[in-house]
Scaffold this active site. Sequence first.
Site, short mmCIF file in Angstrom:
data_model
loop_
_atom_site.label_atom_id
_atom_site.label_comp_id
_atom_site.label_asym_id
_atom_site.label_seq_id
_atom_site.Cartn_x
_atom_site.Cartn_y
_atom_site.Cartn_z
NE ARG A 60 47.88 75.11 30.96
CZ ARG A 60 48.29 76.43 31.45
NH1 ARG A 60 48.64 76.54 32.75
NH2 ARG A 60 48.08 77.23 30.36
CE LYS A 120 43.60 97.06 38.27
NZ LYS A 120 42.27 97.19 38.16
CG HIS A 143 55.95 77.60 33.07
ND1 HIS A 143 55.60 78.59 34.24
CD2 HIS A 143 54.94 78.09 32.12
CE1 HIS A 143 54.38 79.30 33.93
NE2 HIS A 143 54.16 79.07 32.66
CB SER A 172 51.64 81.51 36.45
OG SER A 172 52.55 80.83 35.80
P1 ADP Z 1 50.14 80.33 32.47
O1 ADP Z 1 49.98 81.67 33.33
O2 ADP Z 1 49.00 79.81 32.00
O3 ADP Z 1 51.19 79.46 33.35
P2 ADP Z 1 52.38 81.20 30.40
O4 ADP Z 1 52.06 82.48 29.83
O5 ADP Z 1 53.21 81.47 31.62
O6 ADP Z 1 50.85 81.02 31.19
O7 ADP Z 1 52.55 79.80 29.90
C1 ADP Z 1 53.40 79.80 28.74
C2 ADP Z 1 53.24 78.40 28.10
O8 ADP Z 1 53.58 77.57 28.89
C3 ADP Z 1 51.99 78.47 27.28
O9 ADP Z 1 52.17 77.91 26.31
C4 ADP Z 1 51.27 77.44 28.49
O10 ADP Z 1 50.30 76.63 27.93
C5 ADP Z 1 52.32 76.52 28.94
N1 ADP Z 1 52.15 76.21 30.26
C6 ADP Z 1 51.83 76.70 31.30
N2 ADP Z 1 51.69 75.97 32.56
C7 ADP Z 1 51.78 74.57 31.76
C8 ADP Z 1 51.66 73.14 32.22
N3 ADP Z 1 51.27 72.92 33.68
N4 ADP Z 1 51.61 72.12 31.32
C9 ADP Z 1 52.09 72.55 29.85
N5 ADP Z 1 51.95 73.66 29.43
C10 ADP Z 1 52.02 74.70 30.49
#
Ligand code: ADP
Length: 169
Positions: A95, A46, A18, A133
């Site tokens: 990703r 949950k 992120h 995450s």
């Molecule tokens: P996640 O639980 O999969 O990390 P989030 O809802 O927190 O998902 O992610 C928010 C946004 O950030 C989404 O568009 C997700 O595709 C993107 N994202 C999460 N991790 C990465 C990464 N390693 N590289 C690029 N984009 C990411």
Amino acid sequence: MKRRAIYPGSFDPITNGHIDIIQRSLKVFDEVVVVVAMNLRKSSQKSSWFSLEERCALIREVFKDERRVKVDFCDGLIMDYARKHKVHAVLRGLRAASDFESEFMMAAINRELNEGVETVFMMTGKNLFFVSSTVLKEVAAFGGSIKPYVPAAVWRSVKEKLKREDLRG
Ligand code: ADP
């Protein structure tokens, strides 16, 4: 006029994946508001490790020296949030091919909901395509180190959480 984007997601917790997206997006936008969205699905709620407040606090800590990054939360539709705050761009990270389908659908429905908002995708950073995450929580719950993939403040909070609770399964 300031070029402002919102970056919505669960951020449970924020990872280096992120952070890389946010830092690179600052080359394109003047300001990025990281919007921590509440999970609507009960099953996702949950499996959340951090409360909305904790997730926001961790992101604030990570970007405490970057005035162009703001943090907020949203417990409704992101497109309503965008309308209310007069934002014209929604930032999302991509990703791998697996992200594409759900992101494509979400961008399409978001356009139906609010035509004035463009979804902007940024490709994952170098060696971060496998960082999510969800996966990191699984690794940490079974005793693996996720230190290389999260900021120090997150690693500290994860270790604290694991000391207090059994978060497997
Ligand atoms: P996640 O639980 O999969 O990390 P989030 O809802 O927190 O998902 O992610 C928010 C946004 O950030 C989404 O568009 C997700 O595709 C993107 N994202 C999460 N991790 C990465 C990464 N390693 N590289 C690029 N984009 C990411």
